[in-house]
Design a protein around this motif. Sequence first.
Motif, PDB file in Angstrom:
ATOM      1  N   ALA A 158      -2.052  -8.467  -2.998  1.00  0.00           N
ATOM      2  CA  ALA A 158      -2.851  -8.404  -1.773  1.00  0.00           C
ATOM      3  C   ALA A 158      -1.906  -8.167  -0.610  1.00  0.00           C
ATOM      4  N   ARG A 176      -4.142  -2.036   4.137  1.00  0.00           N
ATOM      5  CA  ARG A 176      -4.615  -3.352   3.685  1.00  0.00           C
ATOM      6  C   ARG A 176      -5.282  -3.314   2.313  1.00  0.00           C
ATOM      7  N   LYS A 177      -5.133  -4.409   1.609  1.00  0.00           N
ATOM      8  CA  LYS A 177      -5.917  -4.669   0.403  1.00  0.00           C
ATOM      9  C   LYS A 177      -6.039  -6.186   0.312  1.00  0.00           C
ATOM     10  N   ASP A 211     -10.683  -2.080   2.545  1.00  0.00           N
ATOM     11  CA  ASP A 211      -9.770  -2.364   1.449  1.00  0.00           C
ATOM     12  C   ASP A 211      -9.173  -1.079   0.889  1.00  0.00           C
ATOM     13  N   GLU A 212      -7.899  -1.132   0.573  1.00  0.00           N
ATOM     14  CA  GLU A 212      -7.164   0.001  -0.008  1.00  0.00           C
ATOM     15  C   GLU A 212      -7.132   1.195   0.933  1.00  0.00           C
ATOM     16  N   GLU A 213      -7.180   0.929   2.222  1.00  0.00           N
ATOM     17  CA  GLU A 213      -7.080   2.028   3.188  1.00  0.00           C
ATOM     18  C   GLU A 213      -5.725   1.982   3.902  1.00  0.00           C
ATOM     19  N   THR A 227      -7.488   6.659   1.855  1.00  0.00           N
ATOM     20  CA  THR A 227      -7.383   5.570   0.877  1.00  0.00           C
ATOM     21  C   THR A 227      -6.086   5.724   0.088  1.00  0.00           C
TER      22      THR A 227
END
Length: 613
Positions: A158, A176-177, A211-213, A227
């Motif tokens: 994370a 971020r994730k 998320d995952e961007e 992404t």
Amino acid sequence: MCGIVGYIGKREAYPILIKGLHRLEYRGYDSAGIALIHEGNLKVYKAKGKVSELEQYAEQKDVSGTIGIAHTRWATHGEPTQHNAHPHYSQSEELAIIHNGIIENYSLLKEGLISEGYTFQSETDTEVLVQLIEFMKKSNGTDLSTAVQLALNQVVGAYAIAVLDRHNPDLIVAARKGSPLVIGIGEDEYFIGSDATPIIEYTNRVSYIGDEEIVTIERGAPLKIRTIGNIEKTPRFQKLEMTLNQLEKGGYPHFMLKEIFEQPHTLGDCMRGRVNVDADNITLAGFIDNRDKFLNARRIIITACGTSWHAAQIGMYAIEEYARIPVEVEYSSEFRYRKPVIHKDDIVIAISQSGETADTLAAVELAKKEGAFIFGICNVVGSSIPRNTHSGCYTHVGPEIGVASTKAFTAQVTVLTMLAILIGKEKGTISRDEYLTLIRELNLIPDKVGEILKKNDLIAQYAKTFTYAGNCIYLGRGYNFPVALEGALKLKEISYIHAEGYPAAEMKHGPIALISHEMPVIVIATQSDTYEKVTSNIQEIKARKGRIISVVTEGDKVVSELSDFSVAVPPTLPCLTPLLSVIPLQLLAYHIAVVKGCDVDQPRNLAKSVTVE
Ligand code: G6P
């Protein structure tokens, strides 16, 4: 967890970053650091301890620059020391990174990098990530954004990160994730934050990164988002509702005390537009839109951590009493790993003040995969849990800064109670008379909380007597059992006194062995069906010379006479008692911690928002 902040624009970055770190300090406070680019140099300054120590350290240094990133840490990998503090340089010192989260496969990645000739200055997982980004950049000849993307494709874990490149003083790459990240958009300037608190002072236009961007933040250019899988995304913007006033102490010595005292207002805010005494009704948009799901639910599972889990327990009592639906309460950390049986007609309620707690977020994902309907009860608008649930209800108490949760707890209980009453009314499991009584009593709660707060000085006096204690027991029954758990948690968190909560009747099955003249026992003995039984428990404690502080209902004679100290709360319905009985316990914990000289708002080892497992 850790707080991250960044700035790129026309102003000097340092004052903005330092102020931002102070605002984010509730997230972690064992070390802090800052990185700035100025005249071709990438400067990193770090210090062990709080942000004020970083300020002292940076006093004599050159802190110029209109681009920078900064970090306040809650240690995961590596002790809280200066060399483990963020930002971390890459090997060549051309890149610097700040990171909130955990890179789970860091040791594998580190081995690979060591075999490529990389050496490490810290024990952190974060340094591994910046080295990996540099390795990707150099070995593939790519720009920073692509290097970040390539590196993140190899990462398990994370993160919210922000990276600077000495060769490009007009660029911050962030991603971020799992861990939160928000970008504030000003005029020719951008702000980065773990949440909006460092941003609100400058702009109320924000974009929450998904998320995952990966976001490319370039001076004078629009935000670019793609992404990790290289799909371009259009940035989404929204307006913040938060105000600057909400982030200040407003004359109180601590945020915790301010937040305890805000409760008459925050409870009013939480009920506004929902509890309508004149029209004799309760409405919750999240319920109305999904009425049939609630009415046909086979079971409700409530998942949460910490204080939110205690609110969940009270919710269980209320939903079972009024809506007659079976309820289970689960720690999110257990739920997510124990392969629970979840049916499509189950409702999973996730409670989280921050809306970012990693375990609760994972529990939501799991329940969603199993096909359950997910309802969130969160405070932070736009945070990850509300964005990942099917529906929900915000608590609307404004930012809670004190690490020990107070006003969020009472609002969570209020939302759960409103929900229980509403389902009960729609299902026909409560009568019209009961429904009306509940609404009227609920509406009186904010004023009753105000009455209890007038006893603050009295409680501060009592607190002085109990600072000698190394252990405390909290007892309650029925709706007040979770309050006992919450009272004990408050005391542990901020005064470091060991405290445990028990259902009063369980005392004789073990805890009674601990009672002696040195053991304070805090008993919640408000008027209820079990009042006499709790009174007998108090007699048992007295017989063993235990010292008793009780929370009773106004007019009480029996328990208050048996107690060393007693605080009376106004009468109300049993299901609403927690909203009153918890207030003296919040104040008691607060004053004991103050007398002991503890750091009330930032207790050791804790963090407000736990975005790692
Ligand atoms: C941390 C905080 C607690 C909080 C818990 C759950 O441990 O220190 O005060 O109750 O996280 O947080 P949440 O934001 O999910 O309610």
